[in-house]
Design a protein around this motif. Sequence first.
Motif, PDB file in Angstrom:
ATOM      1  N   PHE A 131       0.818  -1.205   0.000  1.00 51.37           N
ATOM      2  CA  PHE A 131       0.000   0.000   0.000  1.00 51.37           C
ATOM      3  C   PHE A 131       0.859   1.266   0.000  1.00 51.37           C
ATOM      4  N   ASP A 132       1.969   1.259   0.786  1.00 53.64           N
ATOM      5  CA  ASP A 132       2.811   2.460   0.862  1.00 53.64           C
ATOM      6  C   ASP A 132       3.418   2.794  -0.488  1.00 53.64           C
ATOM      7  N   LEU A 133       3.947   1.772  -1.170  1.00 55.13           N
ATOM      8  CA  LEU A 133       4.541   2.016  -2.480  1.00 55.13           C
ATOM      9  C   LEU A 133       3.491   2.454  -3.489  1.00 55.13           C
ATOM     10  N   LEU A 134       2.315   1.814  -3.437  1.00 50.18           N
ATOM     11  CA  LEU A 134       1.249   2.182  -4.375  1.00 50.18           C
ATOM     12  C   LEU A 134       0.790   3.612  -4.123  1.00 50.18           C
ATOM     13  N   ARG A 135       0.725   4.004  -2.828  1.00 46.53           N
ATOM     14  CA  ARG A 135       0.325   5.378  -2.492  1.00 46.53           C
ATOM     15  C   ARG A 135       1.347   6.383  -3.024  1.00 46.53           C
ATOM     16  N   ALA A 136       2.615   6.060  -2.873  1.00 44.65           N
ATOM     17  CA  ALA A 136       3.654   6.957  -3.371  1.00 44.65           C
ATOM     18  C   ALA A 136       3.581   7.085  -4.899  1.00 44.65           C
ATOM     19  N   GLN A 137       3.359   5.979  -5.576  1.00 49.75           N
ATOM     20  CA  GLN A 137       3.276   6.025  -7.035  1.00 49.75           C
ATOM     21  C   GLN A 137       2.097   6.879  -7.490  1.00 49.75           C
ATOM     22  N   ILE A 138       0.968   6.752  -6.792  1.00 47.95           N
ATOM     23  CA  ILE A 138      -0.224   7.513  -7.168  1.00 47.95           C
ATOM     24  C   ILE A 138       0.019   8.995  -6.964  1.00 47.95           C
ATOM     25  N   LEU A 139       0.631   9.360  -5.843  1.00 48.36           N
ATOM     26  CA  LEU A 139       0.895  10.795  -5.568  1.00 48.36           C
ATOM     27  C   LEU A 139       1.878  11.361  -6.545  1.00 48.36           C
ATOM     28  N   LEU A 140       2.928  10.606  -6.876  1.00 50.83           N
ATOM     29  CA  LEU A 140       3.910  11.094  -7.832  1.00 50.83           C
ATOM     30  C   LEU A 140       3.335  11.197  -9.233  1.00 50.83           C
ATOM     31  N   ALA A 141       2.470  10.234  -9.592  1.00 50.87           N
ATOM     32  CA  ALA A 141       1.848  10.281 -10.924  1.00 50.87           C
ATOM     33  C   ALA A 141       0.889  11.461 -11.061  1.00 50.87           C
ATOM     34  N   ALA A 142       0.256  11.861  -9.959  1.00 52.42           N
ATOM     35  CA  ALA A 142      -0.676  12.985 -10.009  1.00 52.42           C
ATOM     36  C   ALA A 142       0.078  14.301 -10.256  1.00 52.42           C
TER      37      ALA A 142
END
Length: 300
Positions: A289-300
């Motif tokens: 979840f932490d990595l997925l959250r970071a990827q989503i924030l960076l992609a935004a």
Amino acid sequence: MSAHHPCLRKAAAAQAIPGEPEPSTPAPAPAAELIAAPQRSYRLAERTRERYTAVQQCLARGLSRSAISRELNLDRQTVRRFANATCMEELLGRAEHRLTKLDPYIDLVNRRWNEGVTNAQTITCELRTLGFTGDVQTVRRYLKPFRMPGTSRCRPDPHRRKPTPTAAAVPKPRKISSALLTHPDRLTEQDALIVKNATTECVHLEHLQQHVRTFAKIMTQRRGLELPAWLDAVEADDLPELHSLAIGMRRDLTAIINGLTTEHSSGAVEGNVTRVKRLKRDGYGRANFDLLRAQILLAA
């Protein structure tokens, strides 16, 4: 359209019947040939008729659909389709009314045949000057039912032939459906005539056109509050094909009314869900979840 297409064919045949003869004048013998065009035999149509008859006979014997599936060695979904069909025409629509490249030129082919031009190659060459892109075999297959038995294809005898239909060819169900689903302001002159003839000759198609036009206004003008009245009108008409649509819409009527009334859309939400799924696939579905959250924030 497939279920009510016979109404249009009967009306076209009735228009080709000559006026009632005087009592002293004998009725012409070949009149029936002028109005009854031989139907081309399709293998799929023959199989459909056989299966429909077999399924209906099994239903009359009181067999369940599972039992019919085992007895006729048919898939249950196939049995269900044949059992739910209101008439044979509903199943034969695709088999007997397929669109072909010759459809726009049928009236011309009929006229040339009745004038004595029985050579398919000659007719094909004439059609190609008008934009026909099919081959001579298409024309030959259409003219085959009108040739007398024993007539040579290489040297056709103009006198050994049956006359083709004199009435204008009835458009295929798919063509009429397309015209009914087109906005009236965008119809060509030919399509407008198709809609007019179809709705004039069949009262069911007239009601269908009214339902289509009303629903189009509800959908495009976001008049969702009028949807319950539209469903009541649909269910009151003898249009079984639309009854199943109405039943399905009533199961989630509140959501459909909101979707046809408010200006809000769930498109943005669906877009973000799709973006998250793509990020998960990039990590082969194993990102925590932490990595997925970071990827989503960076992609935004």
